[in-house]
Design an enzyme around this catalytic site. Structure first.
Site, short mmCIF file in Angstrom:
data_model
loop_
_atom_site.label_atom_id
_atom_site.label_comp_id
_atom_site.label_asym_id
_atom_site.label_seq_id
_atom_site.Cartn_x
_atom_site.Cartn_y
_atom_site.Cartn_z
CG MET A 50 14.72 40.50 34.70
SD MET A 50 14.37 41.81 36.35
CE MET A 50 16.00 41.40 37.20
CB SER A 85 23.69 42.86 40.26
OG SER A 85 22.19 43.45 39.26
CG ASP A 118 20.60 40.88 37.13
OD1 ASP A 118 20.24 39.31 37.97
OD2 ASP A 118 20.64 41.76 38.31
CG HIS A 140 24.61 38.99 39.23
ND1 HIS A 140 24.77 37.26 38.80
CD2 HIS A 140 23.64 39.69 38.91
CE1 HIS A 140 23.33 37.37 39.27
NE2 HIS A 140 22.50 38.56 39.22
CG MET A 173 15.93 35.85 36.92
SD MET A 173 15.85 37.59 37.80
CE MET A 173 17.55 38.50 36.84
CB SER A 207 20.33 48.75 46.45
OG SER A 207 20.09 47.18 47.30
N GLY A 219 13.40 39.34 39.99
CA GLY A 219 11.95 40.66 39.70
C GLY A 219 12.64 41.77 39.44
CG PHE A 220 10.96 44.60 41.06
CD1 PHE A 220 11.00 45.78 40.10
CD2 PHE A 220 9.80 43.43 41.04
CE1 PHE A 220 9.64 45.70 38.73
CE2 PHE A 220 9.04 43.18 40.21
CZ PHE A 220 9.06 44.36 39.09
N GLY A 221 15.47 44.81 41.74
CA GLY A 221 16.25 45.22 42.63
C GLY A 221 16.14 45.36 44.31
N GLY A 222 16.69 46.29 45.59
CA GLY A 222 16.43 46.48 46.69
C GLY A 222 15.83 45.60 47.46
CG HIS A 252 20.10 36.24 37.28
ND1 HIS A 252 19.93 36.32 38.64
CD2 HIS A 252 19.55 34.85 37.75
CE1 HIS A 252 19.50 35.79 39.19
NE2 HIS A 252 18.23 34.87 38.60
CG MET A 273 17.18 33.70 43.06
SD MET A 273 17.88 34.98 42.44
CE MET A 273 17.58 36.03 42.55
CG ASP A 325 20.88 37.86 42.28
OD1 ASP A 325 20.70 38.90 43.17
OD2 ASP A 325 20.70 37.47 41.52
N GLY A 326 20.54 39.07 45.86
CA GLY A 326 18.98 39.84 46.82
C GLY A 326 19.35 40.23 48.08
N GLY A 327 19.44 41.55 48.40
CA GLY A 327 19.99 41.62 49.75
C GLY A 327 20.51 41.82 50.27
C1 DX5 Z 1 17.39 40.04 41.73
C2 DX5 Z 1 18.26 40.70 40.81
C3 DX5 Z 1 19.49 40.87 41.67
C4 DX5 Z 1 19.36 42.29 42.41
C5 DX5 Z 1 19.85 42.70 43.13
O1 DX5 Z 1 15.26 39.63 40.76
O2 DX5 Z 1 18.14 38.75 40.10
O3 DX5 Z 1 20.41 40.49 40.99
O4 DX5 Z 1 20.14 42.59 41.22
O5 DX5 Z 1 19.34 43.71 43.93
P1 DX5 Z 1 20.11 43.85 45.01
O6 DX5 Z 1 21.57 43.59 45.60
O7 DX5 Z 1 19.47 45.51 45.18
O8 DX5 Z 1 18.92 42.99 46.00
ZN ZN Z 2 20.20 38.29 39.76
#
Ligand code: DX5
Ligand code: ZN
Length: 229
Positions: A45, A17, A43, A41, A76, A205, A149-152, A74, A144, A182-184
């Site tokens: 938003m 991502s 993102d 990927h 959002m 991340s 909304g946010f990475g990490g 993706h 999901m 997607d996520g974590g």
């Molecule tokens: C979250 C995004 C993800 C995000 C994943 O809203 O859709 O694609 O970037 O980030 P990590 O891998 O850090 O959770």
């Molecule tokens: Zn995503």
């Protein structure tokens, strides 16, 4: 139709991502991980569906000139229908819209008409029953594993119940469908997700925030390959 290779349904795919990449030098970030990357990927938003703003079709156009990877966008966004054509023109290969925004039937038709691979996403607290009626009309189901909304953020393991049921439906109905998480996603959670039935792993991340993103992507693939169903 896109000439970029999406791969076979169900095949393991690593999708970095770019949300966690260096926004001042995206072309380099993407090139650095290319050898271990299947998809990219992207993102998007809108500051409305999620409380964050990222990029639009202009950035996809700019990146397209630097990568021949499959672009997995993706969206959002509360009103993705307004922008699907722009993303298709910009060089998106697939777009994924969220089921929570409604109008799914129409959005699926729109994506098909534009020659996009069709994705449908569900937030962690959205039941599988919300996406189930569309499974035979889409190419990708994104479950999901964080609230978007946010990475990490941390992986929500409860989502694996939905992944398992979705994978079972794919088998029972012989569906042509990828299941993306997607996520974590990192070396610890990737094998859990693949073991539950996911085959497309998005990681921000765990790739771009590491000192050596290419090695991190390779390690993620290796970890995913150790999964036991
Ligand atoms: C979250 C995004 C993800 C995000 C994943 O809203 O859709 O694609 O970037 O980030 P990590 O891998 O850090 O959770
Ligand atoms: Zn995503």
């Amino acid at each position: 139709m896109s000439e970029r290779d999406a791969g076979l349904y169900g095949e393991l795919r690593i999708a970095p991502s770019m949300l966690s990449a260096d926004f001042s030098d995206l072309a380099t970030s993407v090139a650095v991980v290319d050898a271990e990357t299947d998809w990219l990927h992207v993102d998007v938003m809108d500051g409305h569906f999620v409380p964050n703003l990222t990029i639009g079709p202009g950035v996809v156009t700019a990146l397209r000139a630097h990568s021949s990877r499959y672009f997995d966008c993706h969206l959002m966004m509360t009103d993705p229908g307004k922008y699907l054509e722009a993303f298709a023109r910009a060089g998106a290969d697939g777009c994924t819209v969220h089921v929570e925004v409604g109008g799914t039937d129409e959005l699926i038709s729109q994506m098909r008409d534009l020659g996009l691979r069709v994705g449908l996403a569900a937030n962690p607290d959205t039941p599988l029953s919300a996406v189930e009626p569309f499974l035979d009309r889409i190419d990708l189901l994104l479950l999901m594993t964080v609230f978007p909304g946010f990475g990490g953020q941390s992986f929500i393991a409860d989502v694996m119940d939905k992944v398992r049921v979705a994978r079972q439906l794919v088998a029972e109905r012989s569906l042509s469908l990828d299941i993306e998480v997607d996520g974590g996603i990192d070396e610890t959670t990737a094998p859990i997700a693949v073991g539950a039935g996911a085959n497309v792993l998005v990681a921000g991340s765990a790739i771009f925030a590491r000192p050596e993103p290419l090695a991190a992507a390779r390690a993620l693939r290796a970890a995913a390959s150790t999964a036991v169903a």
